[in-house]
Design an enzyme around this catalytic site. Structure first.
Site, PDB file in Angstrom:
ATOM      1  N   GLU A 145     -42.985 145.294   9.562  1.00  0.00           N
ATOM      2  CA  GLU A 145     -41.802 146.140   9.653  1.00  0.00           C
ATOM      3  C   GLU A 145     -41.641 146.583  11.101  1.00  0.00           C
ATOM      4  O   GLU A 145     -42.586 147.082  11.715  1.00  0.00           O
ATOM      5  CB  GLU A 145     -41.945 147.366   8.755  1.00  0.00           C
ATOM      6  N   HIS A 149     -47.181 152.551  11.407  1.00  0.00           N
ATOM      7  CA  HIS A 149     -47.812 152.870  10.135  1.00  0.00           C
ATOM      8  C   HIS A 149     -48.405 151.632   9.478  1.00  0.00           C
ATOM      9  O   HIS A 149     -48.069 150.508   9.827  1.00  0.00           O
ATOM     10  CB  HIS A 149     -46.813 153.533   9.178  1.00  0.00           C
ATOM     11  N   GLN A 207     -48.591 155.051   5.118  1.00  0.00           N
ATOM     12  CA  GLN A 207     -47.411 155.194   4.268  1.00  0.00           C
ATOM     13  C   GLN A 207     -47.790 154.752   2.863  1.00  0.00           C
ATOM     14  O   GLN A 207     -48.088 153.586   2.635  1.00  0.00           O
ATOM     15  CB  GLN A 207     -46.262 154.333   4.803  1.00  0.00           C
ATOM     16  N   GLU A 229     -42.142 157.673  -1.122  1.00  0.00           N
ATOM     17  CA  GLU A 229     -43.202 157.557  -0.128  1.00  0.00           C
ATOM     18  C   GLU A 229     -43.802 158.914   0.207  1.00  0.00           C
ATOM     19  O   GLU A 229     -43.156 159.944   0.067  1.00  0.00           O
ATOM     20  CB  GLU A 229     -42.699 156.917   1.169  1.00  0.00           C
TER      21      GLU A 229
END
Length: 143
Positions: free
Chosen positions: A130, A8, A55, A44
């Site tokens: 991430e 994402h 996201q 989110e």
């Protein structure tokens, strides 16, 4: 290669509903998942784009990392990039052994049942990264 996919792109937004409406109106997007993560102080909405997501993250409190990012940057924008990995713990340890600077010393729970860990932007070409282990994908590739 350690990275398996682009999971994402995370956008920090001030108003989640307005950001969702924008994506629906402009791109015909549909929300695939919504969740509030109290520990991170965010709400989110995930919008599927092929096998990846956009996201959208709205802070729920002023001390959340996303709220601080919005204040520091003067408004919404790209907050981080999430890469899918097979095993966050192993990947994090491998990257730390290679000298990567981390935000999370250990993997932790993320949204949609995933396990996550963040790498610090100062050690990742200026981008907050991430690492995402999606149990649905790990199960499907293991069988």
């Amino acid at each position: 290669m350690i990275l398996q996919r682009l999971d994402h792109v995370g956008y920090a937004v001030e108003d989640l509903n307005a950001a969702v409406s924008y994506h629906e109106r402009l791109y015909g997007a549909e929300v695939a998942h919504r969740e509030e993560m109290e520990a991170d102080g965010v709400r989110e909405a995930l919008i599927a784009v092929g096998e990846s997501f956009i996201q959208l993250l709205e802070p729920t409190r002023d001390d959340s990392p996303v709220a601080r990012w919005l204040a520091r940057n003067g408004g919404p924008g790209v907050h981080h990039v999430g890469y899918g990995v097979e095993d966050v713990g192993t990947t994090l340890a491998d990257l730390q052994a290679k000298g990567a600077r981390v935000v999370d010393e250990h993997p932790r729970p993320g949204s949609r049942g995933c396990t996550v860990a963040f790498l610090h932007p100062k050690g990742a070409l200026g981008v907050l990264v991430e690492l995402v282990e999606d149990p649905a994908l790990v199960r499907s590739t293991a069988t």
